[in-house]
Design an enzyme around this catalytic site. Structure first.
Site, short mmCIF file in Angstrom:
data_model
loop_
_atom_site.label_atom_id
_atom_site.label_comp_id
_atom_site.label_asym_id
_atom_site.label_seq_id
_atom_site.Cartn_x
_atom_site.Cartn_y
_atom_site.Cartn_z
CB ALA A 1 -0.95 0.00 1.19
CG HIS B 1 5.94 3.17 1.62
ND1 HIS B 1 4.57 3.27 1.67
CD2 HIS B 1 6.30 2.41 2.69
CE1 HIS B 1 4.12 2.59 2.71
NE2 HIS B 1 5.14 2.07 3.34
N GLY C 1 11.32 4.37 7.95
CA GLY C 1 10.69 5.69 8.07
C GLY C 1 10.59 6.14 9.51
CB VAL D 1 6.45 12.07 3.89
CG1 VAL D 1 5.83 12.93 2.79
CG2 VAL D 1 7.89 11.69 3.53
NE ARG E 1 -3.24 0.36 10.85
CZ ARG E 1 -2.10 -0.25 11.15
NH1 ARG E 1 -0.98 0.43 11.12
NH2 ARG E 1 -2.08 -1.53 11.47
#
Ligand code: PAF
Length: 282
Positions: free
Chosen positions: A32, A37, A148, A177, A188
């Site tokens: 997702a 990412h 991250g 981010v 999510r």
């Protein structure tokens, strides 16, 4: 860009590309993929000749079956997205193959690091993260791996895992981010409707308000009380925790000027669990 479905395919591709003799980067994900990412993949691509992104919704890190089952699975889209961001391969094994049988994760007790905050509210979560990341590091054998900053406690856990089990691997941390309204990007977020997105913005606003108070010399404990009050009284938000922590130990910190003090938050909006964090000293 190639899509690799098994350890055999991964290792054949690595042999063909002289993986062992090159600077190689690895970005583990649960798919997702979003801009957060992409920034991690770009960071790996800047530093490395070859970049592998893994996509695996890891069953052992979910403590609620519903959450595991409803986690978005969008492999074809993820492969195209990873390629655009600079990945050379997407590795998407089955959990059974990676774990060598029924996925399971032994208990990891690193004190507050694995048992406070995320560890307390999601029992067993870090057991699963440590198990899968350890297996992925063994399978992919990268020079560096990027994680991250949004999952701040996970970063500290993975750094400890790397120190103990993969000493030659460099763990690189990619900046958190946010969207244009300050909401931390998360897979999510796609489960929130417009009203939920507006409510969720209160989390980052609260962190920002606490940063401002502490930057002006305000008391951390008082800023925390005000922050908790703001979130507890916002309709639609169910607060799990808001605290100021030391980012290495994940013990509470009450000095705004303490090196590495971060405010961390977890809350539910429309049944979706969201986390965020911000440094107190900016
Ligand atoms: O951060 C994530 O997406 C996951 O926890 C990770 C590191 C890919 C392990 O499953």
């Amino acid at each position: 860009m190639v899509l690799l479905h098994s350890l055999e395919e991964l290792h054949a591709w690595q042999r063909d590309n002289a993986w062992a003799s090159r600077q190689t980067g690895f970005v583990p994900t649960m798919g997702a993929l979003h801009e957060g990412h992409a920034s991690l993949i770009r960071l790996a691509a800047e530093r490395c000749e070859l970049v592998v992104v893994s996509v695996l919704v890891n069953p052992t890190q979910f403590n609620e079956q519903d959450d595991f089952e409803s986690y978005p699975r969008t492999l074809d889209r993820d492969a195209a997205f990873a390629s655009n961001a600079g990945a050379h391969a997407v590795f998407a094994p089955s959990a059974e193959e990676l774990y060598g049988g029924v996925p399971s994760a032994p208990c990891v007790d690193w004190g507050p690091l694995t048992h406070a905050y995320e560890g307390a509210h999601r029992p067993g979560h870090f057991d699963g993260v440590v198990a899968v990341v350890d297996l992925l590091f063994d399978a992919v054998r990268p020079s560096l791996s990027v994680f991250g900053e949004k999952d701040l406690q996970q970063v500290a856990v993975v750094k400890r895992l790397a120190r103990e089990r993969h000493p030659n691997l460099e763990v690189v941390v990619g900046a958190l981010v946010r969207d244009d309204h300050g909401l931390a990007l998360s897979s999510r977020n796609t489960r929130l409707d417009q009203e939920g997105l507006v409510t969720a913005r209160r989390l980052s606003r609260t962190l920002h308000e606490m940063q401002e108070v502490c930057a002006k010399g305000g008391d951390v404990a008082e800023a925390l009380i005000a922050g908790r009050e703001a979130l507890d009284t916002t309709p639609g938000i169910t607060l799990e925790y808001l605290d100021v922590v030391d980012t290495q130990s994940f013990e509470p910190s009450r000095g705004a000027q303490d090196q590495g003090a971060h405010v961390v938050v977890a809350a539910h909006v429309q049944g979706v669990r969201l986390i965020d964090n911000a440094p107190l000293r900016t």
